[in-house]
Design an enzyme around this catalytic site. Structure first.
Site, PDB file in Angstrom:
ATOM      1  N   HIS A  62       0.939  -1.320   0.115  1.00  0.00           N
ATOM      2  CA  HIS A  62       0.063  -0.069   0.108  1.00  0.00           C
ATOM      3  C   HIS A  62       0.950   1.094   0.122  1.00  0.00           C
ATOM      4  O   HIS A  62       1.918   1.142   0.796  1.00  0.00           O
ATOM      5  CB  HIS A  62      -0.982   0.093   1.055  1.00  0.00           C
ATOM      6  CG  HIS A  62      -2.069  -0.846   1.270  1.00  0.00           C
ATOM      7  ND1 HIS A  62      -3.406  -0.470   0.819  1.00  0.00           N
ATOM      8  CD2 HIS A  62      -2.208  -1.930   1.749  1.00  0.00           C
ATOM      9  CE1 HIS A  62      -4.041  -1.312   1.027  1.00  0.00           C
ATOM     10  NE2 HIS A  62      -3.343  -2.447   1.379  1.00  0.00           N
ATOM     11  N   TYR A 125      -6.478   3.321   7.114  1.00  0.00           N
ATOM     12  CA  TYR A 125      -6.505   2.102   6.663  1.00  0.00           C
ATOM     13  C   TYR A 125      -5.342   1.509   6.217  1.00  0.00           C
ATOM     14  O   TYR A 125      -4.938   0.332   6.284  1.00  0.00           O
ATOM     15  CB  TYR A 125      -7.360   2.371   5.288  1.00  0.00           C
ATOM     16  CG  TYR A 125      -7.478   0.895   4.273  1.00  0.00           C
ATOM     17  CD1 TYR A 125      -8.302   0.001   4.919  1.00  0.00           C
ATOM     18  CD2 TYR A 125      -6.703   0.955   3.502  1.00  0.00           C
ATOM     19  CE1 TYR A 125      -8.370  -1.211   3.937  1.00  0.00           C
ATOM     20  CE2 TYR A 125      -6.968  -0.034   2.721  1.00  0.00           C
ATOM     21  CZ  TYR A 125      -7.904  -1.052   2.778  1.00  0.00           C
ATOM     22  OH  TYR A 125      -7.763  -2.339   2.237  1.00  0.00           O
ATOM     23  N   GLN A 129      -3.234  -2.112   7.891  1.00  0.00           N
ATOM     24  CA  GLN A 129      -3.171  -3.371   7.041  1.00  0.00           C
ATOM     25  C   GLN A 129      -2.098  -4.173   7.560  1.00  0.00           C
ATOM     26  O   GLN A 129      -2.160  -5.478   7.658  1.00  0.00           O
ATOM     27  CB  GLN A 129      -2.600  -2.878   5.809  1.00  0.00           C
ATOM     28  CG  GLN A 129      -3.577  -2.182   4.680  1.00  0.00           C
ATOM     29  CD  GLN A 129      -4.721  -3.425   4.641  1.00  0.00           C
ATOM     30  OE1 GLN A 129      -4.462  -4.310   4.015  1.00  0.00           O
ATOM     31  NE2 GLN A 129      -5.755  -3.097   4.986  1.00  0.00           N
TER      32      GLN A 129
END
Length: 140
Positions: A62, A125, A129
């Protein structure tokens, strides 16, 4: 992130990007994970891409990045994935012999533009993770 500027342009072009290793292999941990983090940071600096937040999980990456408007997202991703694969193969030649030359990352990626409204949501978010991966490993 406030507006940045280049030459005569003020900009705020931020993106949430997710990409995976080929066949979504769960191989990004330990020394490989450290190397990927270091490589991606270095490559972002070289292209003047601001890495706002990022996480390398065992089977995906990410990144929340700011890309100057003179660069397009697809060119940046081709650069990041292509160069990082070559640099990773230099550090870990066993991956090259196992999966073939220049094929560490899968072909596609996910990208979404991030506005000021949901910036905090995206950052939170991404930070969660890694915790999610740890919980998943604990259940097995």
């Amino acid at each position: 992130m406030d507006n940045a500027s280049i030459a005569h342009t003020r900009w705020n072009c931020t993106y949430h990007i997710v990409f995976i290793p080929k066949y979504r292999r769960k191989i990004m941990y330990g020394e490989t994970k450290k190397d990927i983090v270091e490589i991606l940071k270095k490559l972002c600096e070289m292209k003047q891409i601001t890495l706002i937040e990022g996480k390398v999980c065992k089977d995906h990456v990410h990144m929340y990045i700011a890309i100057p408007p003179k660069l397009c997202v697809s060119e940046c991703m081709a650069y990041l994935k292509g160069k990082s694969a070559l640099m990773l193969f230099d550090r870990h030649p066993e991956y090259r012999s196992r999966w073939g030359e220049r094929h560490f990352w899968a072909r596609g990626y996910y990208v979404a533009t991030v506005g000021n409204v949901n910036e905090d949501t995206i950052i939170e978010y991404i930070r969660q993770q890694e915790e999610s991966d740890k919980l998943e490993d604990g259940r097995k």
